[in-house]
Design a protein around this motif. Structure first.
Motif, short mmCIF file in Angstrom:
data_model
loop_
_atom_site.label_atom_id
_atom_site.label_comp_id
_atom_site.label_asym_id
_atom_site.label_seq_id
_atom_site.Cartn_x
_atom_site.Cartn_y
_atom_site.Cartn_z
N LEU A 1 41.33 1.90 38.05
CA LEU A 1 42.63 2.52 37.63
C LEU A 1 42.53 2.17 35.47
CD1 LEU A 1 45.76 2.75 39.58
CD2 LEU A 1 44.07 4.87 38.49
N GLY A 2 41.69 0.85 35.29
CA GLY A 2 41.84 0.46 34.28
C GLY A 2 40.83 1.87 33.38
N VAL A 3 39.77 2.04 33.83
CA VAL A 3 38.31 2.14 33.39
C VAL A 3 38.76 3.79 33.27
CG1 VAL A 3 35.85 2.60 33.87
CG2 VAL A 3 36.59 1.48 34.08
N SER A 4 39.57 4.39 34.62
CA SER A 4 39.31 6.22 34.60
C SER A 4 40.91 6.52 35.73
CB SER A 4 38.35 6.21 35.58
OG SER A 4 38.47 7.61 35.68
N PRO A 5 42.10 6.27 34.65
CA PRO A 5 43.56 6.54 35.32
C PRO A 5 43.97 8.29 35.34
CG PRO A 5 43.76 6.56 32.76
CD PRO A 5 42.01 6.47 33.13
N VAL A 6 42.81 8.49 36.43
CA VAL A 6 43.31 10.17 37.16
C VAL A 6 43.24 10.28 38.35
CG1 VAL A 6 41.33 10.63 35.32
CG2 VAL A 6 41.12 10.01 38.12
N LEU A 7 44.16 11.42 38.98
CA LEU A 7 44.53 11.63 40.47
C LEU A 7 43.55 11.28 41.70
CD1 LEU A 7 46.87 12.89 42.07
CD2 LEU A 7 45.01 14.97 41.76
N GLY A 8 41.96 11.58 41.29
CA GLY A 8 40.99 10.94 41.68
C GLY A 8 41.07 9.80 42.51
N VAL A 9 40.73 8.86 41.69
CA VAL A 9 41.25 7.48 41.67
C VAL A 9 42.28 7.31 42.18
CG1 VAL A 9 40.69 5.18 40.82
CG2 VAL A 9 39.47 7.62 39.20
N LEU A 10 43.66 7.53 41.83
CA LEU A 10 44.74 7.33 42.43
C LEU A 10 44.48 7.20 43.45
CD1 LEU A 10 47.77 6.92 41.73
CD2 LEU A 10 47.91 8.92 41.84
N VAL A 11 44.23 8.90 43.94
CA VAL A 11 44.13 9.03 45.82
C VAL A 11 44.19 8.32 46.16
CG1 VAL A 11 43.91 10.67 47.42
CG2 VAL A 11 44.78 11.73 45.30
N LEU A 12 42.52 7.76 45.83
CA LEU A 12 41.47 7.00 46.22
C LEU A 12 42.46 5.34 46.83
CD1 LEU A 12 38.52 6.40 48.48
CD2 LEU A 12 37.55 6.13 46.23
N PHE A 13 42.49 4.70 45.98
CA PHE A 13 43.05 3.83 46.03
C PHE A 13 44.31 3.21 46.68
CE2 PHE A 13 44.95 0.46 42.74
CZ PHE A 13 44.78 -0.28 43.50
N GLN A 14 44.80 4.26 46.22
CA GLN A 14 46.36 4.66 47.09
C GLN A 14 46.01 4.49 48.70
OE1 GLN A 14 49.66 3.62 46.54
NE2 GLN A 14 50.72 4.42 45.81
N VAL A 15 44.78 5.29 49.24
CA VAL A 15 45.10 5.66 50.26
C VAL A 15 43.93 4.20 51.69
CG1 VAL A 15 43.60 6.69 52.43
CG2 VAL A 15 44.75 8.06 50.61
N LEU A 16 43.13 3.87 50.05
CA LEU A 16 42.54 2.30 50.96
C LEU A 16 43.20 1.58 50.63
CD1 LEU A 16 39.08 2.89 49.29
CD2 LEU A 16 39.38 3.22 51.35
N ARG A 17 44.58 0.98 49.99
CA ARG A 17 44.97 -0.31 49.82
C ARG A 17 46.44 -0.04 50.97
NH1 ARG A 17 50.44 -1.91 47.21
NH2 ARG A 17 49.90 -4.03 46.37
N ARG A 18 47.15 1.24 50.97
CA ARG A 18 47.95 1.28 51.57
C ARG A 18 47.59 0.78 52.86
NH1 ARG A 18 51.68 6.30 49.95
NH2 ARG A 18 52.13 5.78 52.07
#
Length: 448
Positions: free
Chosen positions: A332-349
């Protein structure tokens, strides 16, 4: 057929089968009800403005602080199978009040009702999920929890998929308001599971300990009656936590988890608020994320959770989420966009629900019943909300200093590193506690 499948494929023993099935259904109904409401909470929070989210986190902390002694007082006076239906049915009654008011209010009053609902559901989530796992940690022994908690958690994941799907499919059909009633039905079904599960826990424990089921109940009642302290022991959870390095370690682990989660929550709120204009579109996006999270969670729970916890151990399992969190925030620090956010949220949660939550609940199987009902409740509610509160204040402060979403994401990376170190320590500490308990049991056996 189901019994044979559970016993042969999922390592459930014959005398555990009924308790596991009911636990699965209980968690299914509980999370189905919650995930019907969760997207509505997120949308209502954004409707009041992203800038107002930090103070709603502070309001949630205050409400949680007020509820902790109330719950402790109730735990002193009611057995678990009596207390849980009281909690859930009180929540159903409050949900019906929100349903009525949501149809009567409009304009600014509706915005304030949404804020009240946001705080209410956040507090409900903390207590409802906490007492569910407390109930299970009290019913299953530590060796059982490592085999069975992943399977039980899969029931919650399936319920979350159903709940999120109901909201996504019905929000345009019956409207947001009437989804409150659907959630209330699932909470009542959870109550019915509790009423039956208590009996099966007593029978299972009697078989495990080779004693009469009536004697199991007498021992539990005598132990609960011995709990002392202010407000009937309601404030003991704080003292119990402060006196135990192990419980303090669990507190630190959960606090840093909550802190990182809040950073990610605000990243999500800002990115989704910018990406979607209508309330319905935002609620639908939140619902889709929930469904994706829980589909991945369910697959992981069914195929990997039990094997990972048994092969890697609790400490190594606990450190997985901090590693994923550090990598995700760096992305997210490199690219704070919707696609990165959704992928991060899904994997983390998904990793949290499938692996970390069951592993963290296993930590409480090696403490006393009083610590489970009081210290655990204090940790799961007040400590967790304390992390929320600090995280929201820190995020707001960093934003005011002019940092963008990318720069704030980098701040969370070293926090995740400290969090992972605590997880490793907790795994080692629990292993030593279990070994000491087993050695003590062998000594008593030899002496006898």
């Amino acid at each position: 057929m189901v019994d044979r499948f559970l016993q042969r494929v999922l390592y459930v023993r014959e005398h555990e089968t009924r308790a596991v099935i009911l636990s699965f259904l209980y968690f299914f109904c509980l999370l189905a009800g919650y995930y019907i409401l969760r997207p509505l909470r997120e949308e209502m929070g954004l409707a009041g403005g992203v800038r107002n989210l930090p103070w709603m986190f502070q309001a949630t902390l205050v409400a949680t602080l007020l509820m902790v002694p109330v719950f402790g007082w109730c735990a002193q006076r009611f057995e678990r199978h009596v207390l849980l239906p009281i909690v859930y049915r009180a929540s159903i009654a409050q949900l019906l009040v929100f349903w009525v008011l949501a149809q009567l209010l409009s304009g600014n009053a509706e915005v304030w009702l949404g804020r009240a609902f946001y705080v209410w559901l956040s507090v409900f989530n903390m207590f409802a999920i906490s007492i569910f796992w407390t109930f299970l940690a009290d019913g299953f022994a530590v060796n059982q929890s490592k085999r069975l908690f992943g399977l039980v958690a899969a029931g919650g994941s399936l319920g979350a998929i159903v709940g999120g799907s109901i909201t996504g499919e019905l929000i345009d059909v019956i409207g947001r308001v009437h989804l409150f009633l659907v959630a209330a039905v699932f909470l009542e079904l959870a109550v019915q599971c509790v009423r039956r599960l208590h009996t099966h826990f007593e029978q299972m424990r009697a078989i495990e300990d080779d004693i009469d089921p009536v004697e199991v109940g007498r021992r539990r009642e005598a132990e609960r009656a011995s709990w002392k302290g202010p407000l009937g022991g309601a404030l003991n959870g704080i003292g119990l936590t402060l006196r135990s390095p192990y419980l303090l370690g669990i507190s630190g682990f959960l606090f840093l988890y909550s802190l990182c989660s809040t950073f990610l929550y605000f990243e999500q709120a800002n990115i989704i608020s910018d990406a979607f204009e209508s309330r319905e579109a935002r609620a639908s996006m939140f619902a889709r994320i929930d469904v994706w999270v829980n589909v991945l969670t369910l697959l992981t729970q069914l195929l990997l959770s039990g094997r990972i916890m048994r092969s890697m151990g609790i400490g190594a399992t606990l450190v997985l989420l901090p590693v994923i969190t550090a990598i995700g925030f760096a992305a997210l620090g490199v690219s704070p966009v919707l696609g990165v956010l959704v992928l991060f949220q899904v994997l983390r949660r998904a990793s949290n629900y499938a692996l970390i939550r069951p592993a963290r609940e296993t930590l409480f199987t090696t403490v006393s019943r009083e610590e489970r009902f009081k210290a655990k409740n204090f940790i799961d509610t007040f400590v967790y909300r304390g992390g929320d509160s600090l995280g929201s204040a820190a995020f707001d402060g960093l934003t005011r200093l002019g940092l963008g979403m990318g720069m704030i994401a980098w701040v969370a990376v070293p926090i995740a590193g400290v969090w992972g170190l605590i997880g490793i320590w907790l795994g080692r500490r629990q292993s030593s506690m279990v070994e000491a308990e087993q050695a003590a049991g062998e000594t008593v056996s030899v002496t006898a």
